[in-house]
Design a protein around this motif. Sequence first.
Motif, PDB file in Angstrom:
ATOM      1  N   ARG A  77     -11.327  20.743  16.921  1.00 46.56           N
ATOM      2  CA  ARG A  77     -12.327  20.008  16.114  1.00 46.56           C
ATOM      3  C   ARG A  77     -12.074  20.210  14.621  1.00 46.56           C
ATOM      4  NH1 ARG A  77     -15.294  16.065  14.637  1.00 46.56           N
ATOM      5  NH2 ARG A  77     -17.380  16.556  13.941  1.00 46.56           N
ATOM      6  N   LEU A  78     -11.819  21.441  14.207  1.00 46.74           N
ATOM      7  CA  LEU A  78     -11.544  21.708  12.796  1.00 46.74           C
ATOM      8  C   LEU A  78     -10.277  20.993  12.340  1.00 46.74           C
ATOM      9  CD1 LEU A  78     -12.460  25.499  12.720  1.00 46.74           C
ATOM     10  CD2 LEU A  78     -13.693  23.646  11.558  1.00 46.74           C
ATOM     11  N   ALA A  79      -9.255  20.984  13.183  1.00 48.79           N
ATOM     12  CA  ALA A  79      -8.006  20.279  12.845  1.00 48.79           C
ATOM     13  C   ALA A  79      -8.264  18.778  12.725  1.00 48.79           C
ATOM     14  CB  ALA A  79      -6.941  20.565  13.892  1.00 48.79           C
ATOM     15  N   SER A  80      -9.118  18.232  13.599  1.00 56.18           N
ATOM     16  CA  SER A  80      -9.411  16.793  13.527  1.00 56.18           C
ATOM     17  C   SER A  80     -10.174  16.441  12.254  1.00 56.18           C
ATOM     18  CB  SER A  80     -10.207  16.350  14.753  1.00 56.18           C
ATOM     19  OG  SER A  80     -11.549  16.805  14.671  1.00 56.18           O
ATOM     20  N   LEU A  81     -10.816  17.420  11.649  1.00 56.67           N
ATOM     21  CA  LEU A  81     -11.533  17.206  10.391  1.00 56.67           C
ATOM     22  C   LEU A  81     -10.644  17.492   9.171  1.00 56.67           C
ATOM     23  CD1 LEU A  81     -14.954  18.768  11.400  1.00 56.67           C
ATOM     24  CD2 LEU A  81     -14.495  16.355  10.974  1.00 56.67           C
ATOM     25  N   GLY A  82      -9.378  17.830   9.428  1.00 56.37           N
ATOM     26  CA  GLY A  82      -8.439  17.999   8.328  1.00 56.37           C
ATOM     27  C   GLY A  82      -8.050  19.427   8.013  1.00 56.37           C
ATOM     28  N   ALA A  83      -8.618  20.405   8.689  1.00 54.11           N
ATOM     29  CA  ALA A  83      -8.291  21.805   8.399  1.00 54.11           C
ATOM     30  C   ALA A  83      -6.910  22.147   8.943  1.00 54.11           C
ATOM     31  CB  ALA A  83      -9.332  22.731   9.018  1.00 54.11           C
ATOM     32  N   ASP A  84      -6.233  23.056   8.259  1.00 49.97           N
ATOM     33  CA  ASP A  84      -4.955  23.580   8.744  1.00 49.97           C
ATOM     34  C   ASP A  84      -5.266  24.823   9.575  1.00 49.97           C
ATOM     35  OD1 ASP A  84      -3.318  21.720   7.366  1.00 49.97           O
ATOM     36  OD2 ASP A  84      -3.604  22.874   5.520  1.00 49.97           O
ATOM     37  N   ILE A  85      -4.843  24.842  10.825  1.00 50.55           N
ATOM     38  CA  ILE A  85      -5.076  25.969  11.720  1.00 50.55           C
ATOM     39  C   ILE A  85      -3.805  26.801  11.757  1.00 50.55           C
ATOM     40  CG2 ILE A  85      -5.779  26.672  14.036  1.00 50.55           C
ATOM     41  CD1 ILE A  85      -7.867  24.968  12.541  1.00 50.55           C
ATOM     42  N   VAL A  86      -3.935  28.089  11.422  1.00 44.41           N
ATOM     43  CA  VAL A  86      -2.765  28.967  11.404  1.00 44.41           C
ATOM     44  C   VAL A  86      -3.062  30.240  12.195  1.00 44.41           C
ATOM     45  CG1 VAL A  86      -1.931  28.118   9.169  1.00 44.41           C
ATOM     46  CG2 VAL A  86      -3.446  30.093   9.252  1.00 44.41           C
ATOM     47  N   GLN A  87      -2.005  30.828  12.711  1.00 43.17           N
ATOM     48  CA  GLN A  87      -2.127  32.113  13.395  1.00 43.17           C
ATOM     49  C   GLN A  87      -1.993  33.214  12.348  1.00 43.17           C
ATOM     50  OE1 GLN A  87       1.098  33.123  16.114  1.00 43.17           O
ATOM     51  NE2 GLN A  87      -0.449  33.667  17.640  1.00 43.17           N
ATOM     52  N   VAL A  88      -2.900  34.184  12.398  1.00 48.40           N
ATOM     53  CA  VAL A  88      -2.866  35.296  11.452  1.00 48.40           C
ATOM     54  C   VAL A  88      -2.909  36.600  12.235  1.00 48.40           C
ATOM     55  CG1 VAL A  88      -3.967  34.009   9.571  1.00 48.40           C
ATOM     56  CG2 VAL A  88      -5.383  35.325  11.148  1.00 48.40           C
ATOM     57  N   SER A  89      -2.595  37.680  11.552  1.00 45.79           N
ATOM     58  CA  SER A  89      -2.656  38.992  12.176  1.00 45.79           C
ATOM     59  C   SER A  89      -3.624  39.872  11.397  1.00 45.79           C
ATOM     60  CB  SER A  89      -1.272  39.639  12.203  1.00 45.79           C
ATOM     61  OG  SER A  89      -1.352  40.914  12.789  1.00 45.79           O
ATOM     62  N   LEU A  90      -4.513  40.518  12.128  1.00 48.52           N
ATOM     63  CA  LEU A  90      -5.465  41.466  11.549  1.00 48.52           C
ATOM     64  C   LEU A  90      -5.280  42.795  12.275  1.00 48.52           C
ATOM     65  CD1 LEU A  90      -8.649  39.195  11.401  1.00 48.52           C
ATOM     66  CD2 LEU A  90      -7.079  39.733   9.540  1.00 48.52           C
ATOM     67  N   PRO A  91      -4.192  43.513  11.967  1.00 46.98           N
ATOM     68  CA  PRO A  91      -3.868  44.712  12.728  1.00 46.98           C
ATOM     69  C   PRO A  91      -4.901  45.834  12.602  1.00 46.98           C
ATOM     70  CG  PRO A  91      -2.439  44.515  10.813  1.00 46.98           C
ATOM     71  CD  PRO A  91      -3.225  43.245  10.903  1.00 46.98           C
ATOM     72  N   SER A  92      -5.726  45.802  11.585  1.00 47.34           N
ATOM     73  CA  SER A  92      -6.739  46.851  11.424  1.00 47.34           C
ATOM     74  C   SER A  92      -7.986  46.591  12.249  1.00 47.34           C
ATOM     75  CB  SER A  92      -7.121  46.988   9.950  1.00 47.34           C
ATOM     76  OG  SER A  92      -5.997  47.395   9.200  1.00 47.34           O
ATOM     77  N   THR A  93      -8.031  45.484  12.974  1.00 48.46           N
ATOM     78  CA  THR A  93      -9.201  45.146  13.776  1.00 48.46           C
ATOM     79  C   THR A  93      -9.585  46.271  14.716  1.00 48.46           C
ATOM     80  OG1 THR A  93      -8.751  42.788  13.654  1.00 48.46           O
ATOM     81  CG2 THR A  93     -10.091  43.523  15.492  1.00 48.46           C
ATOM     82  N   ARG A  94      -8.613  46.958  15.284  1.00 42.42           N
ATOM     83  CA  ARG A  94      -8.921  48.013  16.246  1.00 42.42           C
ATOM     84  C   ARG A  94      -9.696  49.170  15.608  1.00 42.42           C
ATOM     85  NH1 ARG A  94      -4.650  52.162  16.482  1.00 42.42           N
ATOM     86  NH2 ARG A  94      -3.218  51.725  14.779  1.00 42.42           N
ATOM     87  N   HIS A  95      -9.688  49.243  14.277  1.00 48.46           N
ATOM     88  CA  HIS A  95     -10.433  50.301  13.583  1.00 48.46           C
ATOM     89  C   HIS A  95     -11.840  49.858  13.178  1.00 48.46           C
ATOM     90  CE1 HIS A  95      -6.746  52.556  13.436  1.00 48.46           C
ATOM     91  NE2 HIS A  95      -6.148  51.585  12.781  1.00 48.46           N
ATOM     92  N   ALA A  96     -12.180  48.594  13.411  1.00 52.63           N
ATOM     93  CA  ALA A  96     -13.456  48.056  12.928  1.00 52.63           C
ATOM     94  C   ALA A  96     -14.662  48.759  13.549  1.00 52.63           C
ATOM     95  CB  ALA A  96     -13.534  46.554  13.190  1.00 52.63           C
ATOM     96  N   LEU A  97     -14.686  48.911  14.848  1.00 56.38           N
ATOM     97  CA  LEU A  97     -15.848  49.528  15.488  1.00 56.38           C
ATOM     98  C   LEU A  97     -16.000  51.001  15.122  1.00 56.38           C
ATOM     99  CD1 LEU A  97     -18.238  48.803  17.235  1.00 56.38           C
ATOM    100  CD2 LEU A  97     -16.879  49.412  19.249  1.00 56.38           C
ATOM    101  N   PRO A  98     -14.916  51.801  15.165  1.00 54.09           N
ATOM    102  CA  PRO A  98     -15.080  53.190  14.723  1.00 54.09           C
ATOM    103  C   PRO A  98     -15.545  53.287  13.257  1.00 54.09           C
ATOM    104  CG  PRO A  98     -13.027  52.960  15.920  1.00 54.09           C
ATOM    105  CD  PRO A  98     -13.588  51.580  15.735  1.00 54.09           C
ATOM    106  N   ALA A  99     -15.034  52.411  12.396  1.00 52.45           N
ATOM    107  CA  ALA A  99     -15.457  52.421  10.991  1.00 52.45           C
ATOM    108  C   ALA A  99     -16.931  52.058  10.878  1.00 52.45           C
ATOM    109  CB  ALA A  99     -14.602  51.456  10.172  1.00 52.45           C
ATOM    110  N   TYR A 100     -17.357  51.082  11.679  1.00 53.57           N
ATOM    111  CA  TYR A 100     -18.765  50.684  11.672  1.00 53.57           C
ATOM    112  C   TYR A 100     -19.661  51.863  12.042  1.00 53.57           C
ATOM    113  CZ  TYR A 100     -23.165  48.887  13.447  1.00 53.57           C
ATOM    114  OH  TYR A 100     -24.498  48.705  13.696  1.00 53.57           O
ATOM    115  N   TYR A 101     -19.253  52.631  13.060  1.00 50.52           N
ATOM    116  CA  TYR A 101     -20.079  53.747  13.516  1.00 50.52           C
ATOM    117  C   TYR A 101     -20.124  54.903  12.515  1.00 50.52           C
ATOM    118  CZ  TYR A 101     -21.099  51.708  18.017  1.00 50.52           C
ATOM    119  OH  TYR A 101     -21.579  50.900  19.005  1.00 50.52           O
ATOM    120  N   ILE A 102     -19.289  54.875  11.512  1.00 50.91           N
ATOM    121  CA  ILE A 102     -19.370  55.854  10.429  1.00 50.91           C
ATOM    122  C   ILE A 102     -20.134  55.260   9.242  1.00 50.91           C
ATOM    123  CG2 ILE A 102     -18.044  57.155   8.716  1.00 50.91           C
ATOM    124  CD1 ILE A 102     -15.850  57.423  10.881  1.00 50.91           C
ATOM    125  N   ILE A 103     -19.772  54.046   8.856  1.00 52.11           N
ATOM    126  CA  ILE A 103     -20.342  53.424   7.656  1.00 52.11           C
ATOM    127  C   ILE A 103     -21.806  53.034   7.835  1.00 52.11           C
ATOM    128  CG2 ILE A 103     -20.188  51.430   6.114  1.00 52.11           C
ATOM    129  CD1 ILE A 103     -17.117  51.535   6.614  1.00 52.11           C
TER     130      ILE A 103
END
Length: 163
Positions: A77-103
Amino acid sequence: MVHVIAQPDFRDMTCMSGEFRAFIGDLIKKRTWIGASLSCPEKKSPLRGVTVGIPIEYWVDELADRVRDAWREAAVRLASLGADIVQVSLPSTRHALPAYYIIAPAEASTNLARYDGIRYGHRTEPEHQGESVGEEFMTTRKEGFGEEVQRRILLGTHSLTTG
């Protein structure tokens, strides 16, 4: 949603300033934030120039089929509206929940510290005239905060005071 969020909360002394609130109000009136143009039929590609990244780390085996299908449909749907869809990497994602439980508890501890019943917040009057200030604080916080909030304050204070 932005209109509701932009309203002042007179019970919150950390509320955004009137000047910033007016700025947000102008954005609402002009409808200039990203996404407002989705309802503008006169534009063939309302999202032209917008890039949407889909993190590869979120495509795990445990992802439910209906969630995966919803992501694909949204990307199409976003592509049909003109957006460019790209694959990205967020390697720090695995640290998000532990960081949340501290912050998050540390933030709760520091932000809620001012609600001590003396300066701000609920205050319990001492039952006995000889009750110490510490006992008054303890009773006030016990009555003013629920168990989960007390737990988060305690965990946050611990994380802030340890290395």
